[in-house]
Write a protein that holds these residues in place. Sequence first.
Motif, short mmCIF file in Angstrom:
data_model
loop_
_atom_site.label_atom_id
_atom_site.label_comp_id
_atom_site.label_asym_id
_atom_site.label_seq_id
_atom_site.Cartn_x
_atom_site.Cartn_y
_atom_site.Cartn_z
N LEU A 4 128.00 -12.62 2.24
CA LEU A 4 128.42 -13.20 3.39
C LEU A 4 129.81 -13.44 3.11
N GLU A 6 133.10 -15.43 5.02
CA GLU A 6 133.37 -16.51 5.80
C GLU A 6 135.05 -16.36 6.24
N CYS A 22 131.67 -15.13 10.36
CA CYS A 22 131.07 -14.44 8.96
C CYS A 22 130.29 -13.09 9.30
N TRP A 36 125.01 -21.50 10.24
CA TRP A 36 126.32 -22.39 9.26
C TRP A 36 125.66 -23.66 8.97
N ARG A 71 126.20 -14.70 17.97
CA ARG A 71 125.81 -13.39 17.08
C ARG A 71 126.20 -12.06 17.65
N THR A 77 127.18 -10.12 12.27
CA THR A 77 128.17 -11.14 12.16
C THR A 77 127.75 -12.51 13.14
N CYS A 95 128.47 -19.99 5.55
CA CYS A 95 127.58 -18.81 6.27
C CYS A 95 126.19 -18.83 5.54
#
Length: 121
Positions: A4, A6, A22, A36, A71, A77, A95
């Motif tokens: 991941l 960010e 992210c 988050w 999302r 993402t 994230c």
Amino acid sequence: QVQLVESGGGLVEPGGSLRLSCAASGTIFRIKSMGWYRQAPGKERDLVASMSNGGVTDYVDSVKGRFAISRDNARNTVYLQMNNLKPEDTAVYYCNAFGRITQGSMDMDYWGKGTLVTVSS
């Protein structure tokens, strides 16, 4: 392993806005939710916002009406639009993805390295 990354953190004045992004990559069978979390110095890492694959969202009370999570499931993402930022929002934002890398594996949390958000005048 799921990775991941960010982006979008920075310095903003009170009342300002930031948008965090992210992207998740790697070997993933199914991500069940993304979200988050944030951690201020001396504080626990706490949920800020999350969204399941079905679109169910969860927000900590202190950000309701100010933050919005979204999302792009096809791209794995997740975004966090943060409006009307307050000094108490200052923290490292992480994230999170929750899911499994294979059908038979255990669901688990995956974390980004974090991006710093500083709200100050």
